[in-house]
Design a protein around this motif. Structure first.
Motif, PDB file in Angstrom:
ATOM      1  N   GLN A 126       2.518   1.775  -3.332  1.00  0.00           N
ATOM      2  CA  GLN A 126       1.593   2.233  -4.374  1.00  0.00           C
ATOM      3  C   GLN A 126       1.282   3.731  -4.237  1.00  0.00           C
ATOM      4  O   GLN A 126       1.025   4.410  -5.220  1.00  0.00           O
ATOM      5  CB  GLN A 126       0.319   1.379  -4.361  1.00  0.00           C
ATOM      6  N   GLN A 127       1.360   4.230  -3.001  1.00  0.00           N
ATOM      7  CA  GLN A 127       1.137   5.662  -2.799  1.00  0.00           C
ATOM      8  C   GLN A 127       2.400   6.487  -3.061  1.00  0.00           C
ATOM      9  O   GLN A 127       2.373   7.484  -3.769  1.00  0.00           O
ATOM     10  CB  GLN A 127       0.637   5.920  -1.377  1.00  0.00           C
ATOM     11  N   ASP A 160       0.846  -1.214   0.000  1.00  0.00           N
ATOM     12  CA  ASP A 160       0.000   0.000   0.000  1.00  0.00           C
ATOM     13  C   ASP A 160       0.873   1.253   0.000  1.00  0.00           C
ATOM     14  O   ASP A 160       0.641   2.199  -0.762  1.00  0.00           O
ATOM     15  CB  ASP A 160      -0.911   0.037   1.242  1.00  0.00           C
ATOM     16  N   GLU A 161       1.876   1.217   0.884  1.00  0.00           N
ATOM     17  CA  GLU A 161       2.787   2.371   1.006  1.00  0.00           C
ATOM     18  C   GLU A 161       3.505   2.629  -0.326  1.00  0.00           C
ATOM     19  O   GLU A 161       3.596   3.763  -0.798  1.00  0.00           O
ATOM     20  CB  GLU A 161       3.827   2.068   2.096  1.00  0.00           C
TER      21      GLU A 161
END
Length: 448
Positions: free
Chosen positions: A113-114, A110-111
């Motif tokens: 992808q951001q 998630d990190e």
């Protein structure tokens, strides 16, 4: 729905951990696809046991990046633990996690992808004293379930990099082991293979609890038919463990006991913690307690300084103790280990010659071992279809590989098979009937 693809290099423990990592992705609503397909996330579980392991790991990482440059490429496992900086330098690697903190992987994705910044999540394994719980309720492709019971190793043999990749000995909570065994039986597995980095060392770091006690507790798991220990050192075969094996109705007649060398002088250079006299005494005691026991072993030939006489000692020891099969490895220097820096590295031709001698011996010993079961009835769990039509192949409790005619519905069941013709690597038999022991209807049947 997001997709994930896995590639596992190396040992049984890695395969177990890939399944555990897949559980984490599954809970996060990922779909699993084949590694050759386009996935949103690729997870490569690497091996570092040899220099070749590193090289193969790098090849697979590069292949994943080439295949799908837009995917998130995550690298985990032993090579990631020992050489994270090296892996981070490969263009296209996004996340590196070692042999701990695997549960953080989804958060890192998630990190990433951001932020779109590569993440190195590898920390110092030597400081870790707790076992990382990784649960696997079932396996995607196996009729035998692995159950990881410990992590790490305190031995620091001179040829081995593994303590640096896996850290020091940590045992899994006994209650968790029994719970997972119960869950695996409920998923339809009849055989469980206890596995770890130094499996027989289980309990060394626990108070008032050891491997013998764990085996006693697993004996009570209803419906569990077979317990196999993936590997155990001679020094860990205490009188108490042998006593448990002798009285157990579930532990199979097969133990894998790594020898590495049959020469005391070589063992010293390897920094192995036993003498040949001790090894011999333990093996004899085992055979007395467990008639028909198959003992398989690992042997490294051509260790630095191994003389013809030392090799001969190994050869003679193996003949004398009638192992049922050997895994023979020519010594290969592992960068970063004391043995790689030793003088007297052995010539490759000499190594190969010795390897062939031991492989020939292993084939002979395997045939001799199998010959005592000709016309006997063994319990075989078929694992897959053979290349021949209508023929199944699987393992007896003593690890003899058996082929027999039968319907695919028998896969994963315990089958009584009469051994008609022994051989190596395959024995041939006739199916008699299935065995219904304690198992009720399994989840497999309910899912089918």
């Amino acid at each position: 729905m997001s997709t994930v693809a896995f590639h596992t290099l190396g040992c049984k423990v890695n395969h177990y951990e890939t399944e555990a990592i897949w559980q984490l992705f599954k809970e996060a609503d990922y779909d699993r696809v084949d590694f050759e397909q386009n996935a949103d996330v690729f997870v490569i579980n690497t091996c570092t046991v040899t220099n070749t392991g590193d090289k193969k790991s790098r090849q697979v990482i590069r292949r994943a990046i080439r295949q799908n440059p837009d995917a998130v490429v995550c690298v985990t496992g032993c090579y990631a633990q020992t050489s994270s900086a090296e892996i981070m330098e490969i263009p296209g690697v996004d996340i590196v996690v070692g042999t701990q903190d695997r549960h953080k992987l989804l958060g890192y994705i998630d990190e990433y992808q951001q932020e779109r910044q590569p993440i190195n999540g590898v920390s110092n394994i030597m400081k870790n004293r707790t076992y990382e719980e990784l649960d696997v309720p079932y396996f995607t492709d196996r009729t035998r379930a692995s159950l990881k019971i410990q992590e790490g190793c305190n031995n620091f043999c001179t040829f081995c990099i593994i303590p640096w990749a896996r850290g020091l000995m940590r045992s899994r909570d006994p209650q968790k082991v029994v719970e997972q065994a119960t869950q695996l039986v409920q998923s339809g597995y009849k055989e469980i293979v206890l596995t770890g980095i130094h499996t027989g060392g289980y309990g060394q770091d626990l108070k008032d609890y050891n491997l013998a006690q764990l085996l006693r507790d697993l004996e009570t798991v209803d419906g569990l038919e077979r317990i196999r220990i993936s590997s155990i050192e001679a020094s860990q075969l205490t009188d108490e463990v042998i006593d448990v094996l002798q009285h157990s109705t579930k532990v199979v007649r097969h133990l894998h006991i790594p020898l590495q060398s049959g020469s005391d002088s070589v063992l010293k250079r390897m920094r192995r913690k036993y003498s040949m006299a001790h090894f011999s005494e333990r093996i004899k005691k085992l055979h007395a307690a467990l008639p028909g026991l198959a003992v398989t072993s690992d042997v490294i030939v051509g260790f630095p300084g191994e003389t013809e006489a030392e090799f001969q000692e190994t050869y003679d020891f193996i003949v004398q103790h009638q192992f049922s099969e050997l895994h023979v490895f020519p010594y290969s220097p592992r960068i970063g280990t004391p043995a790689a820096r030793m003088d007297d590295q052995i010539d490759e031709e000499v190594k190969n010659e010795r390897v062939h001698k031991l492989i020939e011996l292993s084939n002979q010993l395997a045939k001799t071992y199998a010959s005592q079961f000709e016309n006997d009835v063994l319990e075989v769990i078929p694992e897959e279809k053979s290349a021949k039509d209508g023929v199944l192949v699987g393992y007896a409790d003593n690890y003899m590989k058996v082929e027999f005619e039968g319907d695919v519905s028998l896969i994963g069941e315990i089958c009584k098979v009469k051994i008609d013709k022994v051989g190596y690597p395959i024995n041939y038999g006739t199916f008699l009937r299935t065995v219904e022991h304690a198992n009720n209807q399994s989840e497999f049947e309910m899912l089918a």
